[in-house]
Write an enzyme that holds these catalytic residues in place. Structure first.
Site, short mmCIF file in Angstrom:
data_model
loop_
_atom_site.label_atom_id
_atom_site.label_comp_id
_atom_site.label_asym_id
_atom_site.label_seq_id
_atom_site.Cartn_x
_atom_site.Cartn_y
_atom_site.Cartn_z
N TYR A 1 0.83 -1.21 0.00
CA TYR A 1 0.00 0.00 0.00
C TYR A 1 0.86 1.26 0.00
O TYR A 1 0.69 2.15 -0.85
CB TYR A 1 -0.93 -0.02 1.21
CG TYR A 1 -1.77 1.22 1.38
CD1 TYR A 1 -2.96 1.37 0.68
CD2 TYR A 1 -1.38 2.25 2.23
CE1 TYR A 1 -3.75 2.50 0.83
CE2 TYR A 1 -2.15 3.39 2.39
CZ TYR A 1 -3.34 3.51 1.68
OH TYR A 1 -4.10 4.65 1.83
N LYS B 1 1.64 4.14 -2.98
CA LYS B 1 1.47 5.58 -2.77
C LYS B 1 2.77 6.33 -3.06
O LYS B 1 2.76 7.41 -3.67
CB LYS B 1 1.02 5.86 -1.33
CG LYS B 1 -0.35 5.33 -0.98
CD LYS B 1 -1.45 6.05 -1.75
CE LYS B 1 -2.82 5.64 -1.26
NZ LYS B 1 -3.92 6.34 -2.00
#
Length: 208
Positions: free
Chosen positions: A121, A125
């Site tokens: 994750y 990003k």
């Protein structure tokens, strides 16, 4: 200033839209979405599929973009699908807007975003932030909130428990890790659009 809001159906994006249409500093506000907005206010709301290649349209021609596009691994169904939304789609929209004249771009990212992170994750990003930095926007704002405190349409049990714990323990949790309201994130994204040239990274404790 002509403003585009991406992800206007989400918790932060909808708050950005609500605040933006009330401000006098925006000549126009456009919010492309997959489904029609219930209350677009004064915003233009083209409905598109967001499939690539993205459609050509006059509404891409804006001065600034605030991007709140994003999903979760559970919603996406796979890492590949998640990456498509949070990385590929964000960069594709940014590139289309940049080509149409946008000089400012603000991203609602995440605390800990890092292209070298072991977390899929946070690595996603971070790679998205890196990709945006290479596009040459006059001003790029990367806002990295901790857990977002907002009412959501979908159920997120783990996030709900995290918010409850964060609210209860807020006095003893370092400010960087405290939940941040969608209202504050939206206000920060909008406010930072007017700054001078450069890349600005705002960590969670700087959001207000």
């Amino acid at each position: 200033m002509k403003l585009m809001i991406l992800g206007a159906t989400g918790a932060v994006g909808s708050e950005v839209l609500r605040q933006a249409v009330k401000q006098k500093g925006f000549e126009t506000v456009v919010a492309p979405t997959r489904r029609p907005l219930e209350s677009p206010g004064a915003a233009r709301n083209p409905v598109i599929s967001f499939e690539q290649p993205l459609p050509e349209a006059d509404w891409w021609s804006v001065d600034a973009v605030i991007c709140c596009l994003g999903t979760t691994l559970k919603q996406a169904g796979s890492k590949q699908a998640f990456y498509h939304v949070d990385h590929d789609l964000v960069l594709a929209c940014a590139e289309r807007a940049r080509e149409a004249g946008a000089s400012r771009f603000a991203l609602n990212s995440a605390l800990g975003a890092n292209p070298d992170s072991r977390s899929f994750y946070l690595r996603t990003k971070g790679e998205t932030e890196t990709g945006l930095a290479r596009m040459g926007f006059e001003r790029l704002i990367l806002v990295r909130p901790s857990l977002i405190d907002a009412e959501r349409n979908e159920t997120r049990p783990a996030e709900h428990l995290g918010l409850l714990a964060g609210r209860l323990l807020s006095p003893i949790i370092p400010k960087r890790y405290r939940p941040v309201s969608a209202t504050a994130i939206a206000a920060t994204l909008l406010r930072e659009l007017s700054g001078g040239p450069g890349v600005v990274t705002l960590e969670s404790e700087q959001i207000q």
